[in-house]
Scaffold this active site. Structure first.
Site, PDB file in Angstrom:
ATOM      1  N   PRO A  87      25.667  43.071  34.694  1.00 30.70           N
ATOM      2  CA  PRO A  87      25.263  41.700  34.125  1.00 30.70           C
ATOM      3  C   PRO A  87      24.554  41.771  32.603  1.00 30.70           C
ATOM      4  O   PRO A  87      24.511  40.753  32.142  1.00 30.70           O
ATOM      5  CB  PRO A  87      24.140  41.908  34.654  1.00 30.70           C
ATOM      6  CG  PRO A  87      24.523  42.816  35.787  1.00 30.70           C
ATOM      7  CD  PRO A  87      24.686  43.751  35.441  1.00 30.70           C
ATOM      8  N   ARG A 152      44.483  33.386  40.277  1.00 34.58           N
ATOM      9  CA  ARG A 152      44.642  31.419  41.270  1.00 34.58           C
ATOM     10  C   ARG A 152      45.181  30.783  39.616  1.00 34.58           C
ATOM     11  O   ARG A 152      45.773  29.771  39.470  1.00 34.58           O
ATOM     12  CB  ARG A 152      43.503  31.081  41.277  1.00 34.58           C
ATOM     13  CG  ARG A 152      43.298  31.613  42.841  1.00 34.58           C
ATOM     14  CD  ARG A 152      41.120  30.699  42.633  1.00 34.58           C
ATOM     15  NE  ARG A 152      41.511  28.971  43.035  1.00 34.58           N
ATOM     16  CZ  ARG A 152      41.984  28.604  43.268  1.00 34.58           C
ATOM     17  NH1 ARG A 152      42.150  28.754  44.798  1.00 34.58           N
ATOM     18  NH2 ARG A 152      41.762  26.097  43.064  1.00 34.58           N
TER      19      ARG A 152
HETATM   20  N1  LIG Z   1      25.847  40.143  37.766  1.00 40.02           N
HETATM   21  C1  LIG Z   1      27.179  40.877  37.696  1.00 40.02           C
HETATM   22  N2  LIG Z   1      28.365  40.841  36.893  1.00 40.02           N
HETATM   23  O1  LIG Z   1      29.477  41.619  37.191  1.00 40.02           O
HETATM   24  N3  LIG Z   1      28.647  43.034  37.761  1.00 40.02           N
HETATM   25  C2  LIG Z   1      27.005  41.687  37.935  1.00 40.02           C
HETATM   26  C3  LIG Z   1      26.757  43.183  38.943  1.00 40.02           C
HETATM   27  O2  LIG Z   1      25.281  42.684  38.854  1.00 40.02           O
HETATM   28  N4  LIG Z   1      26.966  44.469  39.200  1.00 40.02           N
HETATM   29  C4  LIG Z   1      26.248  45.547  39.624  1.00 40.02           C
HETATM   30  C5  LIG Z   1      26.331  46.434  38.687  1.00 40.02           C
HETATM   31  C6  LIG Z   1      26.542  46.493  37.605  1.00 40.02           C
HETATM   32  C7  LIG Z   1      26.627  48.051  37.717  1.00 40.02           C
HETATM   33  C8  LIG Z   1      26.270  49.283  38.009  1.00 40.02           C
HETATM   34 CL1  LIG Z   1      26.631  50.488  37.535  1.00 40.02          CL
HETATM   35  C9  LIG Z   1      25.635  48.858  39.566  1.00 40.02           C
HETATM   36  C10 LIG Z   1      25.576  47.855  40.045  1.00 40.02           C
END
Ligand SMILES: Nc1nonc1C(=O)NCc1ccc(Cl)cc1
Length: 244
Positions: A87, A152
């Site tokens: 995130p 895609r």
């Molecule tokens: N939103 C998003 N966009 O890309 N990835 C996410 C996301 O929530 N990953 C969860 C997550 C990412 C890293 C770790 Cl260590 C643990 C959990």
């Protein structure tokens, strides 16, 4: 294009692409998916990949050494990039997808737990990408979104290139509504213009619908996308109709 995914759950990725148009393309020579598990690069009997944080704080972090050795174990093509899904990353947009599709190899690192040691990110990751402002349980689903959207864009993966070009966001606008048989569904007919066979009118109608829908659902996109003079006129008419 070669996708390498660093993940504690390789079966998850294989499952995501077990069928479908991208799944079939991944069996071909010019598109491959390979998973590598950081747990295979641990040296202790418990195959430890996580640990508590320095400075305290709830939950566990992924340790840097197993992740680093997993990335180092991969053959690197010229034009390969290491991407960490989280995130905290830059938003994944169709523009970014098209950029990624130019690479020869994408190494997608999937986090789990509460995060990864920042030194792994600083030493090995070229860019962090987020699929949206929400938190899922790990990076695997996000890696799947990157793989599908990038695949895609690679010529020959998705048939009828036209359908890919017309995908939403390829012109920077949302898609117009679509209809197919039956002609009547729960008392509702298909818009007359679509049955008219008048292709220019149909194109104009779809253009106007896409603008109207983008203006209603995602006005932020209208700021970014470069509208043609015809689109600008349509948007102006739309705003006048709405007395705006
Ligand atoms: N939103 C998003 N966009 O890309 N990835 C996410 C996301 O929530 N990953 C969860 C997550 C990412 C890293 C770790 Cl260590 C643990 C959990």
């Amino acid at each position: 294009m070669r996708f390498d995914v660093v993940t504690l759950f390789p079966d998850m990725l294989q499952g995501l692409f077990a069928e479908g148009v991208v799944g079939r393309a991944l069996q071909s020579d010019d598109l491959t998916l390979n998973c590598v598990n950081p747990r295979d690069f641990t040296s202790d009997v418990h195959r430890t990949v996580d640990d508590t944080r320095y400075g305290g704080g709830a939950g566990m972090l992924m340790k840097a050494p197993p992740l680093a050795q997993a990335v180092q174990s991969l053959p690197r093509r010229p034009g390969s990039r290491v991407i960490y899904l989280s995130p905290q990353g830059k938003p994944l947009t169709q523009h970014k997808v098209r950029q990624l599709a130019q690479q020869e190899q994408l190494i997608l690192v999937c986090g789990r737990y509460e995060g990864v040691d920042q030194r792994f990110i600083d030493h090995y990751v070229d860019e962090e990408i987020s699929i949206g402002d929400y938190v899922i349980s790990g990076g695997e689903l996000a890696a799947g979104v990157v793989i599908d959207s990038v695949a895609r864009c690679i010529p020959g993966v998705v048939g009828q290139v036209q359908s890919v070009v017309e995908d939403s966001f390829f012109e920077g606008l949302l898609d117009a509504p679509h209809y197919t048989r039956p002609a009547q569904f729960e008392g509702e007919a298909v818009p007359d213009v679509l049955a008219s066979g008048h292709h220019e009118k149909i194109e104009d109608w779809r253009e106007q619908q896409a603008l109207e829908r983008t203006w209603q659902q995602r006005p932020d996109l209208l700021e970014e996308c470069r509208l043609g003079t015809g689109q600008r006129r349509l948007l102006r008419d739309l705003l006048e109709q709405e007395n705006l």
